[in-house]
Scaffold this active site. Structure first.
Site, PDB file in Angstrom:
ATOM      1  N   ASP A   1       0.836  -1.190   0.000  1.00 33.45           N
ATOM      2  CA  ASP A   1       0.000   0.000   0.000  1.00 33.45           C
ATOM      3  C   ASP A   1       0.877   1.249   0.000  1.00 33.45           C
ATOM      4  OD1 ASP A   1      -1.070  -1.324   3.139  1.00 33.45           O
ATOM      5  OD2 ASP A   1       0.832  -0.349   2.667  1.00 33.45           O
TER       6      ASP A   1
ATOM      7  N   ASP B   1       1.411   4.943   1.457  1.00 32.76           N
ATOM      8  CA  ASP B   1       1.051   5.906   2.504  1.00 32.76           C
ATOM      9  C   ASP B   1       1.653   7.261   2.159  1.00 32.76           C
ATOM     10  OD1 ASP B   1      -0.087   3.773   3.802  1.00 32.76           O
ATOM     11  OD2 ASP B   1       1.658   3.392   5.079  1.00 32.76           O
TER      12      ASP B   1
ATOM     13  N   ASP C   1      10.244   3.625  12.964  1.00 33.69           N
ATOM     14  CA  ASP C   1      10.987   2.547  13.633  1.00 33.69           C
ATOM     15  C   ASP C   1      12.379   2.300  13.031  1.00 33.69           C
ATOM     16  OD1 ASP C   1       9.702   1.537  11.386  1.00 33.69           O
ATOM     17  OD2 ASP C   1       8.657  -0.073  12.426  1.00 33.69           O
TER      18      ASP C   1
HETATM   19  P1  ATP Z   1       4.272  -3.359   5.199  1.00 33.58           P
HETATM   20  O1  ATP Z   1       4.677  -3.366   3.775  1.00 33.58           O
HETATM   21  O2  ATP Z   1       4.470  -4.657   5.872  1.00 33.58           O
HETATM   22  O3  ATP Z   1       2.918  -2.734   5.454  1.00 33.58           O
HETATM   23  P2  ATP Z   1       5.223  -0.918   6.338  1.00 33.58           P
HETATM   24  O4  ATP Z   1       6.620  -0.394   6.511  1.00 33.58           O
HETATM   25  O5  ATP Z   1       4.318  -0.163   5.432  1.00 33.58           O
HETATM   26  O6  ATP Z   1       5.357  -2.419   5.913  1.00 33.58           O
HETATM   27  P3  ATP Z   1       3.262  -0.474   8.375  1.00 33.58           P
HETATM   28  O7  ATP Z   1       2.974  -1.303   9.572  1.00 33.58           O
HETATM   29  O8  ATP Z   1       2.229  -0.377   7.322  1.00 33.58           O
HETATM   30  O9  ATP Z   1       4.620  -1.031   7.781  1.00 33.58           O
HETATM   31  O10 ATP Z   1       3.671   0.965   8.891  1.00 33.58           O
HETATM   32  C1  ATP Z   1       3.894   2.064   8.009  1.00 33.58           C
HETATM   33  C2  ATP Z   1       5.066   2.892   8.490  1.00 33.58           C
HETATM   34  O11 ATP Z   1       4.767   3.478   9.761  1.00 33.58           O
HETATM   35  C3  ATP Z   1       6.371   2.118   8.698  1.00 33.58           C
HETATM   36  O12 ATP Z   1       7.114   2.031   7.513  1.00 33.58           O
HETATM   37  C4  ATP Z   1       7.069   2.945   9.756  1.00 33.58           C
HETATM   38  O13 ATP Z   1       7.733   4.034   9.184  1.00 33.58           O
HETATM   39  C5  ATP Z   1       5.916   3.482  10.606  1.00 33.58           C
HETATM   40  N1  ATP Z   1       5.621   2.636  11.783  1.00 33.58           N
HETATM   41  C6  ATP Z   1       4.683   1.649  11.851  1.00 33.58           C
HETATM   42  N2  ATP Z   1       4.650   1.097  13.065  1.00 33.58           N
HETATM   43  C7  ATP Z   1       5.583   1.737  13.811  1.00 33.58           C
HETATM   44  C8  ATP Z   1       6.011   1.621  15.159  1.00 33.58           C
HETATM   45  N3  ATP Z   1       5.475   0.727  15.976  1.00 33.58           N
HETATM   46  N4  ATP Z   1       6.979   2.479  15.576  1.00 33.58           N
HETATM   47  C9  ATP Z   1       7.506   3.408  14.745  1.00 33.58           C
HETATM   48  N5  ATP Z   1       7.145   3.560  13.469  1.00 33.58           N
HETATM   49  C10 ATP Z   1       6.196   2.744  12.990  1.00 33.58           C
HETATM   50 MG    MG Z   2       2.213  -0.610   5.196  1.00 34.25          MG
END
Ligand code: ATP
Ligand code: MG
Length: 443
Positions: free
Chosen positions: A71, A73, A150
């Site tokens: 997705d 963001d 993170d």
């Molecule tokens: P995926 O492709 O698995 O969705 P993602 O990196 O997009 O991976 P998400 O859980 O959708 O992961 O979170 C989006 C973003 O928000 C992450 O890339 C990170 O920058 C931030 N984020 C999410 N959870 C946390 C957390 N617990 N602490 C700090 N930053 C976070």
């Molecule tokens: Mg994500």
């Protein structure tokens, strides 16, 4: 930029911004043609209104790694109410921190306002007695927003229209070396939010990265903090790790870290029993099958995982209720199996309900009495129950004949199905069926 945008820019106080430098996406292998047009529209609409806006987080990371993002963001300096005014279909969600969901047809884009955290004085951050951050909603600049994320590889900001990539935390270097590095002091960041430990294990498996030693070492001594995570949040994380396409490896790692037993204590306890070996084997096949499905772009449901995770515990609980009619014993065993899990991970009822349906269909699938085969075939849960039977057959080869029978039955014409059922009835009449459970039969 429209007039309103220009006006806003002019009256907005100039913010101090230590820039990460302008890196051209193209120069670092970022293929912007992989970005869907609606994601570009969201960013452009915010720009036109005079706001800063970037694609952010996982999608930029995946584009840099040449993977297809799940997705897209967006992160912006526009406040939620300002975002809402710019889009026709936009909902503000989240109680603690308002995030905008902008919808175009079936695609939803999460648009969040830059937040600050790390440098905020601690008195602004409400914490639990264990140090978990409870309030996380102070607006900030793009750079501040980067430092509250993170991992370095999750903290990229990309302007697709200018092809500009912002890297405040050294993520590009880490992408190059496939290193997963926590931003800031890992011990402090895990204390703020212990779920980051699960995320580290998930991303390492999913992206084929090594967790940097300083980010990895504290996990062993800090994992107990995961006990303080709300069961509803833990479910969301468990769901993410199941859908990451590398769940087998993630679960293996969680077991190696001793985290699996914290999340699934009753399942872990069952592994130590006599049937434990079968249960572990079933989980292994289940996760490998799930990973294959995800990698092939197919869907999976937590209900199926749940059914597999708790099948053997449920089977041994059934024995406790053998004095009850079968359907009551099944209900009670299922409830007890779920109750053990729900203490740590809260699973929505729709998933426990479906897992139960998958279990309940196993017995009729085995017995195939009278018109049952035809009835089951029309049951909306047939496909899941049949897949579950195939899974069980991977662990128990004596079920393979039965599984093959169902495979043939589905593929057969009406007349062939009738003759399969007739043959079956003859066999059942000869009572040989009861002994073999139907395994190894021919059509
Ligand atoms: P995926 O492709 O698995 O969705 P993602 O990196 O997009 O991976 P998400 O859980 O959708 O992961 O979170 C989006 C973003 O928000 C992450 O890339 C990170 O920058 C931030 N984020 C999410 N959870 C946390 C957390 N617990 N602490 C700090 N930053 C976070
Ligand atoms: Mg994500």
């Amino acid at each position: 930029m429209n007039l309103l945008g220009k006006l806003k820019r002019a009256i907005q106080p100039k913010r101090k911004r230590s820039h990460s430098g302008h890196i051209k996406g193209k120069a670092v292998g970022l293929d912007k043609t992989a970005i869907p047009k609606h994601a570009l529209t969201v960013v452009k609409t915010l720009h036109k209104a005079g706001f800063e806006a970037y694609l952010v987080g996982g999608c930029v990371r995946d584009l840099l790694l040449g993977k297809t993002p799940k997705d897209f963001d967006v992160s912006t300096d526009a406040k939620p109410e300002q975002i809402k005014k710019l889009f026709k279909t936009c909902y503000l969600v989240g109680r603690r921190f308002r995030i905008a969901h902008v919808r175009f047809g079936r695609s939803v884009f999460e648009v969040s306002t830059f937040r600050a955290n790390n440098d905020a004085p601690d008195n602004k951050r409400e914490r639990s007695e264990h140090g978990l951050v409870l309030n996380d909603n102070i607006y900030g600049s793009v750079e501040e927003d980067a430092f509250r994320r993170d991992f370095t590889i999750n903290a990229f900001y990309y302007d697709p229209h200018k092809d500009n990539l912002l890297d405040f935390t050294g993520g590009l270097q880490d992408i190059k070396h496939k290193t997963l590095r926590m931003i800031g002091d890992p011990t402090e960041r895990y204390r703020e939010d212990p779920v980051r430990m699960l995320r580290a294990i998930r991303f390492a498996a999913k992206l084929g990265c090594e967790i940097d030693a300083q980010s990895e070492t504290p996990i062993a001594k800090m994992k107990s903090l995961l006990e303080h995570i709300a069961p509803a949040r833990l479910f969301l994380e468990v769901e993410k790790l199941l859908h990451c396409g590398h769940s087998f490896e993630v679960i293996e790692q969680l077991q190696a870290y001793g985290i699996f037993e914290m999340i699934f204590p009753t399942v872990h306890a069952h592994y130590a029993t006599e049937e434990g070996a079968g249960a572990r084997e079933l989980l292994g096949y289940l996760l490998k099958n799930t990973d294959k499905r995800i990698q092939a772009g197919k869907s999976t449901t937590p209900a199926f995982f749940l059914a597999g995770l708790l099948w053997f515990p449920r089977q041994s609980l059934l024995a406790q209720f053998e004095n009850h009619p079968r359907h009551i014993a099944e209900d009670k065993a299922a409830e007890k199996a779920f109750a053990g899990l729900l203490k740590t991970v809260s699973i929505p009822k729709r998933f426990t309900g479906r897992a139960k349906e998958i279990w309940t269909l196993q017995m009729p699938l085995e017995n195939r009495r009278g018109k049952t085969p035809y009835k089951i075939l029309n049951n909306p849960r047939f496909r899941a129950a049949y897949d579950f039977l195939l899974l069980r057959a991977q662990v128990d080869p004596s079920l393979q004949g039965l599984a093959d029978w169902w495979t043939r039955f589905q593929e057969s014409s009406d007349s062939k199905r009738k003759s399969m059922c007739d043959n079956l009835r003859k066999r059942q009449n000869r009572k040989s069926f009861q002994k073999t459970g139907g395994a190894g039969e021919e059509s």
